[in-house]
Design a protein around this motif. Structure first.
Motif, PDB file in Angstrom:
ATOM      1  N   TYR A  69       0.652  -1.352  -0.174  1.00 30.13           N
ATOM      2  CA  TYR A  69      -0.031   0.088  -0.120  1.00 30.13           C
ATOM      3  C   TYR A  69       0.990   1.284   0.081  1.00 30.13           C
ATOM      4  O   TYR A  69       0.257   2.429  -0.347  1.00 30.13           O
ATOM      5  CB  TYR A  69      -1.071   0.080   1.250  1.00 30.13           C
ATOM      6  CG  TYR A  69      -0.158  -0.554   2.466  1.00 30.13           C
ATOM      7  CD1 TYR A  69       0.365   0.513   3.251  1.00 30.13           C
ATOM      8  CD2 TYR A  69      -0.268  -1.767   3.061  1.00 30.13           C
ATOM      9  CE1 TYR A  69       1.168   0.054   4.569  1.00 30.13           C
ATOM     10  CE2 TYR A  69       0.246  -2.279   4.059  1.00 30.13           C
ATOM     11  CZ  TYR A  69       1.065  -1.312   4.901  1.00 30.13           C
ATOM     12  OH  TYR A  69       1.639  -1.733   5.955  1.00 30.13           O
ATOM     13  N   CYS A  70       1.987   1.129   0.275  1.00 24.54           N
ATOM     14  CA  CYS A  70       2.844   2.386   0.517  1.00 24.54           C
ATOM     15  C   CYS A  70       3.808   2.797  -0.556  1.00 24.54           C
ATOM     16  O   CYS A  70       4.489   2.054  -0.958  1.00 24.54           O
ATOM     17  CB  CYS A  70       3.794   2.039   1.864  1.00 24.54           C
ATOM     18  SG  CYS A  70       4.974   3.328   2.357  1.00 24.54           S
ATOM     19  N   GLN A 107       9.742  10.008  12.362  1.00 21.73           N
ATOM     20  CA  GLN A 107       8.832   9.018  11.540  1.00 21.73           C
ATOM     21  C   GLN A 107       9.738   8.458  10.302  1.00 21.73           C
ATOM     22  O   GLN A 107      10.390   9.313   9.826  1.00 21.73           O
ATOM     23  CB  GLN A 107       7.689   8.980  11.378  1.00 21.73           C
ATOM     24  CG  GLN A 107       6.873   7.764  10.845  1.00 21.73           C
ATOM     25  CD  GLN A 107       5.335   8.400  10.402  1.00 21.73           C
ATOM     26  OE1 GLN A 107       5.335   8.733   9.352  1.00 21.73           O
ATOM     27  NE2 GLN A 107       4.456   7.566  11.076  1.00 21.73           N
ATOM     28  N   GLY A 108       9.764   7.305   9.925  1.00 16.51           N
ATOM     29  CA  GLY A 108      10.442   7.097   8.671  1.00 16.51           C
ATOM     30  C   GLY A 108      10.435   5.708   8.328  1.00 16.51           C
ATOM     31  O   GLY A 108       9.844   4.963   8.771  1.00 16.51           O
ATOM     32  N   GLY A 109      10.925   5.365   6.924  1.00 16.14           N
ATOM     33  CA  GLY A 109      10.720   3.849   6.598  1.00 16.14           C
ATOM     34  C   GLY A 109      11.933   3.254   7.354  1.00 16.14           C
ATOM     35  O   GLY A 109      12.617   3.868   8.075  1.00 16.14           O
ATOM     36  N   GLU A 110      11.822   1.759   7.297  1.00 13.98           N
ATOM     37  CA  GLU A 110      12.962   0.974   7.985  1.00 13.98           C
ATOM     38  C   GLU A 110      14.050   1.181   7.126  1.00 13.98           C
ATOM     39  O   GLU A 110      14.249   0.323   6.034  1.00 13.98           O
ATOM     40  CB  GLU A 110      12.358  -0.487   7.861  1.00 13.98           C
ATOM     41  CG  GLU A 110      11.306  -0.460   9.088  1.00 13.98           C
ATOM     42  CD  GLU A 110      10.892  -2.001   9.409  1.00 13.98           C
ATOM     43  OE1 GLU A 110      11.776  -2.998   9.112  1.00 13.98           O
ATOM     44  OE2 GLU A 110       9.721  -2.219   9.823  1.00 13.98           O
ATOM     45  N   LEU A 234      -5.413   5.515   1.428  1.00 16.85           N
ATOM     46  CA  LEU A 234      -5.327   6.223   0.246  1.00 16.85           C
ATOM     47  C   LEU A 234      -4.289   5.645  -0.690  1.00 16.85           C
ATOM     48  O   LEU A 234      -3.164   5.274  -0.205  1.00 16.85           O
ATOM     49  CB  LEU A 234      -4.949   7.814   0.734  1.00 16.85           C
ATOM     50  CG  LEU A 234      -5.749   8.385   1.665  1.00 16.85           C
ATOM     51  CD1 LEU A 234      -4.900   9.557   2.331  1.00 16.85           C
ATOM     52  CD2 LEU A 234      -6.986   8.821   1.030  1.00 16.85           C
ATOM     53  N   LEU A 308       3.797   8.332   1.066  1.00 14.09           N
ATOM     54  CA  LEU A 308       2.992   7.196   1.514  1.00 14.09           C
ATOM     55  C   LEU A 308       2.019   7.138   0.609  1.00 14.09           C
ATOM     56  O   LEU A 308       1.573   5.800   0.264  1.00 14.09           O
ATOM     57  CB  LEU A 308       2.458   7.199   3.030  1.00 14.09           C
ATOM     58  CG  LEU A 308       3.516   7.600   4.083  1.00 14.09           C
ATOM     59  CD1 LEU A 308       3.066   7.875   5.392  1.00 14.09           C
ATOM     60  CD2 LEU A 308       4.539   6.687   4.306  1.00 14.09           C
TER      61      LEU A 308
END
Ligand code: SAH
Ligand code: SF4
Length: 346
Positions: A69-70, A107-110, A234, A308
């Protein structure tokens, strides 16, 4: 029928699965209004008419995962990747501090390049330079040892949405390498380490049924998190779900009210995704029982890169520069922002 279910929910904070399902099947405007009215009353009894703010700092758009989804998923070759330096993050915090922010959310991606030590150093630097602030991390799944290093460095809270509590639905949203069991284990580890923990899920994600939502509510009841993040799914144009329909504002508001009745003390944001799906999403979320908003403190030039989903609200009102304007909007509906760390009222 629905009114007696709402009575039971308010009294017991949980319903048996079949009763939850019945409630979720009755999303009429009348039931919605009744739920929101009760949710507001509960929230005002505990938190008054104040709204907490958290400054969101989107520290990296690199991610080793491939969630379907991202927009930041690793297979998305079109994603624009960036990583903020420690100095840039501190600069975001400094601007936020001036504006009255007392919680910073990294916050962030891995991102494998954000090593445990590097994150710990940044957390220590923030806590040193802004005494009394709270630091929230939202950096995905890690080992208990890593979570412990960050806790010892001073991190107070961790946001890790469980995304869906159903195994079958989790498989629909994620590739085989990812595991719901591991994600849930992370949440239990974070709790055991003494973090204030946030879980949550997307509303209207592909394949999600009302029965899945009931599983989400029952999982949250078991976990008893301090924070719950929900927002509409979304679509993002460069993902396998590009042509899937978005979740709705209405259903998100319904669930926010249900969650407020289940968890009177919980910290419940009206999310950016809600504000993206409806220009009044933030106020509607507050009126449905939410008590937190998370304006964007990231440097302006990276906001459009941290995508995202499509059409992310990240200009004008959404941006932290206009905290005063957000406050004015809230005052019109009888609420106001407060300068505080925004811990849960016990
Ligand atoms: N990488 C971390 C944090 C960043 S993603 C993590 O995954 O936990 C933060 C949240 O954004 C996710 O938990 C997910 O619920 C939400 N998200 C991702 N893609 C989305 C989309 N297309 N629509 C709505 N929310 C989305
Ligand atoms: Fe990475 Fe989080 Fe996006 Fe999944 S949701 S691809 S873990 S940033």
């Amino acid at each position: 029928m629905s009114s007696s279910l709402i009575d039971r929910l308010e009294a017991d904070h949980v319903l048996p699965a079949d009763a939850f399902l019945t409630l979720l099947m009755q999303q009429t405007p009348a039931v919605q209004e009744e739920l929101a009215r009760r949710a507001r009353a509960v929230r005002e009894r505990i938190y008054g008419k104040t709204v907490y703010i958290r400054g969101l700092i989107e520290c990296s758009s690199f991610c080793k995962n491939d969630c379907y989804y991202c927009g930041l998923r690793r297979s998305n070759q079109n994603a624009q990747r960036y990583r903020l330096t420690e100095e840039e993050i501190l600069q975001c915090c400094a601007e936020g501090w001036q504006l009255g922010f007392r919680t910073f959310v990294l916050q962030g991606g891995e991102d494998p390049a954000l090593s445990p030590d590097c994150v710990a150093r940044t957390v220590r630097a923030i806590k040193k330079r802004f005494p009394g602030c709270a630091v929230t991390l939202s950096l995905g799944e890690h080992s208990k040892d890593v979570f412990q290093i960050w806790k010892e460095a001073g991190a107070d809270r961790y946001l890790l949405r469980h995304e869906t509590a159903s195994d079958a639905h989790y498989r629909r949203l994620h590739p085989a390498q990812m595991s719901l069991l591991h994600r849930k284990q992370c949440l239990w580890d974070l709790k055991a380490l003494g973090y204030q923990v946030g879980a949550g899920f997307m509303v209207g994600s592909p394949g999600q049924t009302k029965a899945h939502m009931v599983e989400d509510l029952l999982f949250l009841y078991e976990l008893q998190p301090e924070m719950i993040g929900i927002g509409p799914f979304l679509p993002h144009h460069d993902t396998p779900f590009a042509r899937e329909p978005a979740g709705t504002c209405q259903e998100t508001l319904f669930l926010l009210s249900v969650l407020r009745l289940m968890f009177p003390h919980v910290l419940l944001p009206a999310t950016t995704a809600l504000n993206t799906v409806d220009p009044h999403g933030r106020e509607l979320g507050i009126l449905a029982g939410a008590n937190v908003i998370m304006p964007n403190l990231s440097p302006t030039q990276v906001r459009k890169k941290y995508l995202l989903y499509d059409n992310k609200a990240c200009t004008g009102e959404e941006a932290a520069e206009s905290v005063a304007q957000i406050d004015r909007t809230l005052q019109k509906i009888g609420y106001s922002l407060t300068v505080s760390r925004g811990d849960p009222v016990i």
